[in-house]
Design a protein around this motif. Structure first.
Motif, PDB file in Angstrom:
ATOM      1  N   ALA A   1       0.835  -1.205   0.000  1.00 51.07           N
ATOM      2  CA  ALA A   1       0.000   0.000   0.000  1.00 51.07           C
ATOM      3  C   ALA A   1       0.871   1.257   0.000  1.00 51.07           C
ATOM      4  O   ALA A   1       0.531   2.256  -0.628  1.00 51.07           O
ATOM      5  CB  ALA A   1      -0.908  -0.017   1.223  1.00 51.07           C
ATOM      6  N   VAL A   2       2.005   1.181   0.692  1.00 55.20           N
ATOM      7  CA  VAL A   2       2.919   2.327   0.741  1.00 55.20           C
ATOM      8  C   VAL A   2       3.396   2.646  -0.679  1.00 55.20           C
ATOM      9  O   VAL A   2       3.409   3.808  -1.099  1.00 55.20           O
ATOM     10  CB  VAL A   2       4.118   2.018   1.677  1.00 55.20           C
ATOM     11  N   PHE A   3       3.728   1.615  -1.439  1.00 53.59           N
ATOM     12  CA  PHE A   3       4.200   1.834  -2.808  1.00 53.59           C
ATOM     13  C   PHE A   3       3.083   2.371  -3.702  1.00 53.59           C
ATOM     14  O   PHE A   3       3.315   3.239  -4.533  1.00 53.59           O
ATOM     15  CB  PHE A   3       4.792   0.538  -3.388  1.00 53.59           C
ATOM     16  N   LEU A   4       1.881   1.849  -3.494  1.00 59.18           N
ATOM     17  CA  LEU A   4       0.758   2.327  -4.302  1.00 59.18           C
ATOM     18  C   LEU A   4       0.502   3.810  -4.013  1.00 59.18           C
ATOM     19  O   LEU A   4       0.312   4.617  -4.929  1.00 59.18           O
ATOM     20  CB  LEU A   4      -0.504   1.487  -4.004  1.00 59.18           C
ATOM     21  N   THR A   5       0.549   4.168  -2.726  1.00 56.71           N
ATOM     22  CA  THR A   5       0.327   5.559  -2.338  1.00 56.71           C
ATOM     23  C   THR A   5       1.407   6.455  -2.944  1.00 56.71           C
ATOM     24  O   THR A   5       1.144   7.566  -3.393  1.00 56.71           O
ATOM     25  CB  THR A   5       0.332   5.675  -0.794  1.00 56.71           C
ATOM     26  N   LEU A   6       2.607   5.934  -2.943  1.00 57.87           N
ATOM     27  CA  LEU A   6       3.737   6.684  -3.496  1.00 57.87           C
ATOM     28  C   LEU A   6       3.521   6.960  -4.987  1.00 57.87           C
ATOM     29  O   LEU A   6       3.733   8.089  -5.460  1.00 57.87           O
ATOM     30  CB  LEU A   6       5.025   5.875  -3.281  1.00 57.87           C
ATOM     31  N   THR A   7       3.070   5.953  -5.719  1.00 52.96           N
ATOM     32  CA  THR A   7       2.855   6.147  -7.158  1.00 52.96           C
ATOM     33  C   THR A   7       1.706   7.139  -7.399  1.00 52.96           C
ATOM     34  O   THR A   7       1.777   7.948  -8.320  1.00 52.96           O
ATOM     35  CB  THR A   7       2.535   4.806  -7.871  1.00 52.96           C
TER      36      THR A   7
END
Lengths: 249, 282
Positions: B135-141
């Motif tokens: 989720a952290v990576f998705l939020t980052l993108t």
């Protein structure tokens, strides 16, 4: 002490167990065994491959359910938690979680007994010292040799300071030095008054360590005697003759 | 008298702690086992790649970039989470039997329900950590694609979080189902059963429609029975998608969905414990 010694740590009456082959053919693995082992005794169950030794231990531990007869371990039916709390078990070729280190494995084992905190960690320290595994404690068990696994298995069997110890082929996979160390550990446990039940193919170890022996052949207990009445000198060759004369062809 | 009651209370607390310690020990061991498996990291990297791929794909579209990133990212997380839940879940009990590590556990004062619950919680915790990391990576993108205003970004994070919470709830059900199947079947069969369970879960609404088409009352009742017995995951998926695009469900639906899935999980865990209780070790 004498009163305690006279109590039966293990009492088995008319034990019967049927098992199935891979082809689902049923056979009588254990056929009407009677056993009575007093507290503080070291008992050696000897027998050829497939005689039912491991099945007997599994029944005594409650891992298998008997098809007939009665089993009392430390005064309780086999597998009852009150008895399991006072039991240690070293399986043949101990089974480990290869992702855990030796110390993590012992911690896990202790936690299953409800042990935790500094008391558990102190106990683990003592046991690692006992089995000479302190310098390997932080390595994963997946990297251990068979002998090291056997030593760790022994430490795990002792984590709860059991009154009754089941050892299934405890010397299996050990080199002569390892066997000598294992013998020393078993002797020390005997001196502490622990009851030890062990299966072994290695008759010199049985001759050296046991107070009483039973011969299991084709699921039947064909003979049972005090070791010193068989061979007062604890001679393995005499024990071998005794063994051979009591196994069924 | 008061002192006596206090000591009685302490005893009960100690007994409860004694019952839970083996559960936590088994859960912690399962967490270590799954989290130390290199395959999990491979899947994680794959999910991160999917998220960044969404970013690249989004930049090629006009006006739909955020939607593509969110759709692809959510698809990656739920698929990877699902694969891990199905495969790790299907091996949960069987692996212990196959490697005979169950001998270590069941020669200790551990009850089958403690074993089942411990294994379940360990894998559930592992998936929670994994989903949170993805989720952290998705939020980052999402942030890279459209930094926008802080308030809008915060709102998007809330939508992503709520939507992933529902994904996680669904995976909790899948783990419970996989664990249940693994108590009596081989890993391959458990995987097949679990995927079938999952697939049926997304199609149960059709069963209700089907029941209306039957003229035979027995068939109607059978279709209705299956509809009420099998899980209904379609509503969950619809709610999850709605949240993702800013439509929060009413509190009644949220409570219903949570209670529905939690009840299902409890039933499956109880059944797993019952099967384990009856099963004789090899």
């Amino acid at each position: 002490m004498n009163a305690q010694l006279s109590q039966a740590a293990i009492k088995v009456t008319n034990l019967v167990k049927r098992r199935e082959t891979k082809l689902l053919k049923s056979f009588l693995a254990i056929s009407g065994i009677n056993l009575e082992i007093a507290e503080g005794v070291t008992y050696g169950l000897i027998g050829p491959n497939g005689a039912g030794k491991t099945t007997t231990i599994k029944l005594l531990l409650g891992l298998l359910k008997p098809d007939g007869g009665e089993i009392k371990v430390l005064g309780k039916p086999a597998g009852e938690h009150e008895a399991l709390r006072r039991i240690g078990f070293l399986p043949e070729s101990p089974y480990f979680y290869s992702h855990l280190t030796g110390r993590e494995y012992l911690t896990f084992t202790g936690q299953l007994f409800g042990m935790q905190g500094p008391a558990l960690q102190n106990r683990i320290g003592e046991l690692l010292h006992l089995v000479s595994m302190e310098n390997k404690a932080e390595e994963r068990t997946g990297t251990y040799s068979k002998g090291m696994l056997q030593r760790l298995g022994m430490a795990a069997a002792l984590v709860n300071d059991p009154d009754l110890l089941f050892l299934d082929e405890p010397m299996s996979g050990l080199d002569p030095l390892g066997r000598m160390d294992m013998r020393k550990i078993i002797i020390a446990l005997k001196e502490k008054g622990k009851t030890i039940f062990f299966n072994s193919h290695l008759l010199p170890d049985v001759a050296h360590l046991c107070d009483k022996v039973g011969v299991l052949s084709q699921g039947k207990l064909t003979a049972e005697d005090d070791l010193l009445s068989i061979t007062p000198e604890r001679n393995a060759t005499v024990l071998e003759e005794y063994f051979l004369s009591h196994i069924e062809a | 008298m008061e002192h006596c009651a206090e000591s009685q209370g302490q005893k009960v607390t100690a007994k409860k702690a004694g019952l839970l310690l083996p559960v936590f020990a088994i859960a912690s061991n399962t967490f270590k086992e799954v989290s130390r498996d290199k395959v999990v990291y491979t899947f994680f990297v794959f999910a991160v790649i999917i998220s960044f791929f969404g970013l690249a794909l989004g930049s090629l579209s006009v006006g739909q970039d955020l939607r593509i990133i969110l759709d692809l990212g959510m698809f990656g997380i739920s698929t990877i989470g699902g694969i891990i839940a199905v495969f790790a879940g299907a091996n949960l009990v069987y692996k212990e039997l196959e490697k005979k590590t169950c001998y270590l556990i069941f020669t200790k004062p551990v009850r089958p329900w403690q074993f089942i619950l411990g294994k379940y919680l360990g894998l559930a915790l592992c998936l929670l950590v994994l989903i949170a990391a993805m989720a952290v990576f998705l939020t980052l993108t999402v942030y890279i694609a459209d930094p926008g205003q802080l308030l809008v970004f915060k709102e998007r994070v809330l939508f992503i979080g709520a939507s992933l919470l529902l994904t996680y709830l669904e995976l909790l059900l899948i783990i419970a189902a996989a664990e249940f199947f693994s108590t009596f079947s081989s890993p391959i069969m458990s995987v097949v059963f679990t995927i079938a369970f999952w697939f049926i879960g997304h199609s149960t609404a059709s069963l209700q429609d089907l029941s209306k088409l039957f003229t035979n009352s027995a068939l109607q009742q059978l279709a209705n029975f299956l509809y009420w017995t099998l899980p209904d995951l379609k509503t969950l998926t619809q709610t999850r998608s709605a949240i993702m695009y800013g439509q929060f469900p009413n509190s009644e639906l949220s409570i219903y969905l949570t209670a529905y899935l939690v009840s299902y999980v409890i039933i499956l865990l109880v059944l797993s414990a019952m099967v384990s209780e009856k099963r004789e070790l090899p």
